[in-house]
Design a protein around this motif. Sequence first.
Motif, PDB file in Angstrom:
ATOM      1  N   GLY A  79       3.270  -7.562  -7.851  1.00  0.00           N
ATOM      2  CA  GLY A  79       2.859  -6.230  -8.297  1.00  0.00           C
ATOM      3  C   GLY A  79       2.672  -5.291  -7.118  1.00  0.00           C
ATOM      4  O   GLY A  79       2.811  -5.676  -5.951  1.00  0.00           O
ATOM      5  N   HIS A  80       2.367  -4.023  -7.397  1.00  0.00           N
ATOM      6  CA  HIS A  80       2.091  -3.051  -6.337  1.00  0.00           C
ATOM      7  C   HIS A  80       0.804  -3.445  -5.618  1.00  0.00           C
ATOM      8  O   HIS A  80      -0.124  -4.008  -6.210  1.00  0.00           O
ATOM      9  N   VAL A  81       0.744  -3.131  -4.311  1.00  0.00           N
ATOM     10  CA  VAL A  81      -0.383  -3.564  -3.477  1.00  0.00           C
ATOM     11  C   VAL A  81      -0.852  -2.411  -2.608  1.00  0.00           C
ATOM     12  O   VAL A  81      -0.046  -1.611  -2.120  1.00  0.00           O
ATOM     13  N   THR A 113       1.171  16.767  -5.021  1.00  0.00           N
ATOM     14  CA  THR A 113       2.352  16.948  -5.891  1.00  0.00           C
ATOM     15  C   THR A 113       3.254  15.719  -5.839  1.00  0.00           C
ATOM     16  O   THR A 113       3.827  15.314  -6.860  1.00  0.00           O
ATOM     17  N   LEU A 114       3.387  15.135  -4.655  1.00  0.00           N
ATOM     18  CA  LEU A 114       4.246  13.951  -4.524  1.00  0.00           C
ATOM     19  C   LEU A 114       3.548  12.703  -5.047  1.00  0.00           C
ATOM     20  O   LEU A 114       4.212  11.760  -5.496  1.00  0.00           O
ATOM     21  N   GLN A 115       2.215  12.693  -5.013  1.00  0.00           N
ATOM     22  CA  GLN A 115       1.487  11.593  -5.647  1.00  0.00           C
ATOM     23  C   GLN A 115       1.810  11.555  -7.144  1.00  0.00           C
ATOM     24  O   GLN A 115       2.017  10.480  -7.724  1.00  0.00           O
ATOM     25  N   ALA A 116       1.875  12.738  -7.740  1.00  0.00           N
ATOM     26  CA  ALA A 116       2.183  12.811  -9.170  1.00  0.00           C
ATOM     27  C   ALA A 116       3.596  12.302  -9.444  1.00  0.00           C
ATOM     28  O   ALA A 116       3.828  11.570 -10.424  1.00  0.00           O
ATOM     29  N   THR A 134     -12.772   7.200   1.749  1.00  0.00           N
ATOM     30  CA  THR A 134     -11.949   6.027   1.505  1.00  0.00           C
ATOM     31  C   THR A 134     -10.639   6.489   0.874  1.00  0.00           C
ATOM     32  O   THR A 134     -10.497   7.661   0.500  1.00  0.00           O
ATOM     33  N   CYS A 135      -9.720   5.580   0.744  1.00  0.00           N
ATOM     34  CA  CYS A 135      -8.441   5.909   0.109  1.00  0.00           C
ATOM     35  C   CYS A 135      -8.663   6.383  -1.329  1.00  0.00           C
ATOM     36  O   CYS A 135      -7.940   7.251  -1.825  1.00  0.00           O
ATOM     37  N   GLU A 136      -9.661   5.835  -1.960  1.00  0.00           N
ATOM     38  CA  GLU A 136      -9.965   6.224  -3.339  1.00  0.00           C
ATOM     39  C   GLU A 136     -10.348   7.695  -3.431  1.00  0.00           C
ATOM     40  O   GLU A 136     -10.115   8.351  -4.457  1.00  0.00           O
ATOM     41  N   ASP A 137     -10.921   8.242  -2.358  1.00  0.00           N
ATOM     42  CA  ASP A 137     -11.356   9.640  -2.364  1.00  0.00           C
ATOM     43  C   ASP A 137     -10.197  10.621  -2.273  1.00  0.00           C
ATOM     44  O   ASP A 137     -10.328  11.774  -2.718  1.00  0.00           O
ATOM     45  N   VAL A 138      -9.086  10.215  -1.676  1.00  0.00           N
ATOM     46  CA  VAL A 138      -8.009  11.170  -1.413  1.00  0.00           C
ATOM     47  C   VAL A 138      -6.782  10.983  -2.311  1.00  0.00           C
ATOM     48  O   VAL A 138      -5.923  11.864  -2.385  1.00  0.00           O
ATOM     49  N   ASP A 195      -5.470   7.970 -11.010  1.00  0.00           N
ATOM     50  CA  ASP A 195      -4.503   7.149 -11.742  1.00  0.00           C
ATOM     51  C   ASP A 195      -3.540   6.442 -10.791  1.00  0.00           C
ATOM     52  O   ASP A 195      -3.162   5.287 -10.995  1.00  0.00           O
ATOM     53  N   LEU A 196      -3.135   7.124  -9.707  1.00  0.00           N
ATOM     54  CA  LEU A 196      -2.260   6.483  -8.727  1.00  0.00           C
ATOM     55  C   LEU A 196      -3.020   5.400  -7.957  1.00  0.00           C
ATOM     56  O   LEU A 196      -2.494   4.304  -7.724  1.00  0.00           O
ATOM     57  N   PHE A 197      -4.252   5.715  -7.565  1.00  0.00           N
ATOM     58  CA  PHE A 197      -5.040   4.743  -6.812  1.00  0.00           C
ATOM     59  C   PHE A 197      -5.187   3.436  -7.590  1.00  0.00           C
ATOM     60  O   PHE A 197      -4.973   2.348  -7.035  1.00  0.00           O
ATOM     61  N   TYR A 198      -5.509   3.522  -8.865  1.00  0.00           N
ATOM     62  CA  TYR A 198      -5.736   2.299  -9.626  1.00  0.00           C
ATOM     63  C   TYR A 198      -4.441   1.535  -9.905  1.00  0.00           C
ATOM     64  O   TYR A 198      -4.464   0.306 -10.049  1.00  0.00           O
ATOM     65  N   ARG A 199      -3.312   2.245  -9.937  1.00  0.00           N
ATOM     66  CA  ARG A 199      -2.034   1.536 -10.068  1.00  0.00           C
ATOM     67  C   ARG A 199      -1.714   0.771  -8.790  1.00  0.00           C
ATOM     68  O   ARG A 199      -1.219  -0.364  -8.839  1.00  0.00           O
ATOM     69  N   LEU A 200      -1.984   1.402  -7.650  1.00  0.00           N
ATOM     70  CA  LEU A 200      -1.677   0.752  -6.372  1.00  0.00           C
ATOM     71  C   LEU A 200      -2.704  -0.315  -6.000  1.00  0.00           C
ATOM     72  O   LEU A 200      -2.369  -1.344  -5.414  1.00  0.00           O
TER      73      LEU A 200
END
Length: 443
Positions: free
Chosen positions: A168-170, A247-250, A279-283, A287-292
Motif C-alpha cells: 500500500g501507499h506509505v 492544488t497538486l495535493q488535490a 508535523t506532516c499532518e499539519d501541512v 484526506d491525502l494525509f490519511y491515504r498516505l
Amino acid sequence: MSRSMKIAIVDDEQDMRQSISQWLALSGFDTETYASAQDALKVIGPEFPGIVVSDIKMPGMDGMAFLKKLMSLDSTLPVIMITGHGDVPMAVEAMQLGAYDFLEKPFNPDRMTELAKRASQTRRLQLDNRALRRELSDGTVLMKKLIGSSPVMERLREDILDLGQADGHVLIDGETGTGKTLVAHALHAVGPRAGKKFVQLSCAAHDEDTLAAKLFGPISDGTTLPLIEEARGGTLCLEDIEALPQTLQARLLTVINEQGSPAETRIIAVSNLQEQDKTCEDVLRPDLFYRLAAMRITLPPLRQRGEDILTLFTRLSDQFAEEYGCDAPEVSAQEAAQLLQAPWPGNVRQLINVAERAVLQNRRGSGTIASLLMADNEETQPVMTTEGKPLKEYVEAFERMLIDNTMRRHKGSIVNVMDELCLPRRTLNEKMAKYGLSRSDYL
C-alpha cells in the motif's frame, strides 16, 4: 568507494604498445597490453574496470571491427583509437560508432595521459552508478545497509519487510539524515514491485507549474511520460511531500482514488519537515494525509540507537581509510563515550562526515574525535544528550566495538584476538555470543 581503473592497450606493434604502457604506467595507471583484438576480447567484458586504447590498423580483427564488438558488449566503455597519418576520416567514423576519442600518430604523450585520465574518470562514474542501481534494486543488499542491532533498528527492518509486502501507499518521516530515501528504496526492493520502476521526485525542487507538468503532464517536449505514468506498475517516491502545493495535493488524491486497490502505482511519500511545531499532518490535506499515512514508518534518530553509533562509526572509518589509503583511527574509551553521548542533530549523515574527517585527521597525525564533535556544535564544549545512560551501557558498547575491531583486524583469528585482548578463549566466546558477533563474519 573509488576503484582502481585499468587501461587495456591493444596494438600489433610491440614497440608501440610497450611505449604507451610505460608512459601511462609512469603516469600512475595500471596497464595491460595485448598484441591482438582477439586476445583482448578474452579479458574485456561488459564490467571491465577500465578503458581501452587501441590502434585502428591491425591484422586479423582491425580496430574498427574491435570497436564494434566492444560497443556491442558495453556501449559505455571508453575506447581511445590511435590512427596513422591520413586516417582521420576513419577516426571520425570511429567516433560515430561510439569511440571516446582518437589520437593521431605521432601523438603528444601528455595528450594521451590527459585523455586517459578523463576517460578513466568517466568509466569510474559509469561503473559506480551501475553498481548503485544494482544495489537499489536488491532488497538483500539494501537491508544490509541498514546497519545496527539496537531494538529500534531491528523493529525498522521488520517494518520494512512487513510494509514492503503489504504494497500500500506509505509515509516515511523522521529527522534529517536518518536515511529515509534508503528506506523508500528498500520498501520497493523487498516487495512485489521489485524489478519494476522506482521513480523519484523532490517536491521542493520545482515551482508549482513545473511540478504539475512533471507529475501529471503534459510534458512540453512530448518525448517523456509524466511521472505518474512512468511509474505505473512500480513505485513513485515523492520526497519533501510537505512542499507539494495544495492544488497538486488535490490532483494527487484524485489519482490515488481513481487507481483503487491495489494501486497501479505505489506512492511512497517522504517528509523532511523540519519545524518543531509542525508535523506532516499539519501541512497536508487531511484526506491525502490519511491515504498516505495508512502505513507509516518513522525513522529513529541516531542518538536513540545506542551502540549502533560505534558500529557505524567503525564501519565508516574503515571504508574511508581504505579509500584514502591510510589507517582508521583507534577509538579510546573516552572517545567512544563522547560518540555515544553526542546529540547528532544531523544523524547518520553527520556521522559519515565525522568519520571521514577523523580518518583524514589520523592520516595527518593530528586532531581528536572530540574536537570534531565540538566543531559540529555552536557551543565551545561538546554538547551531550540529556538522555542519561547507565555506565554499564557505555562499558558494554565500548567492549563490543573493541572485540569487533580486533576480530576484523585479525580476520577472525581467535588466537590473535585472545593474545591482543588478553582474554581466555572461553571468556572471548562468551562475550562474542553476548554481543552477537560471529567468527564467520570476519573470515
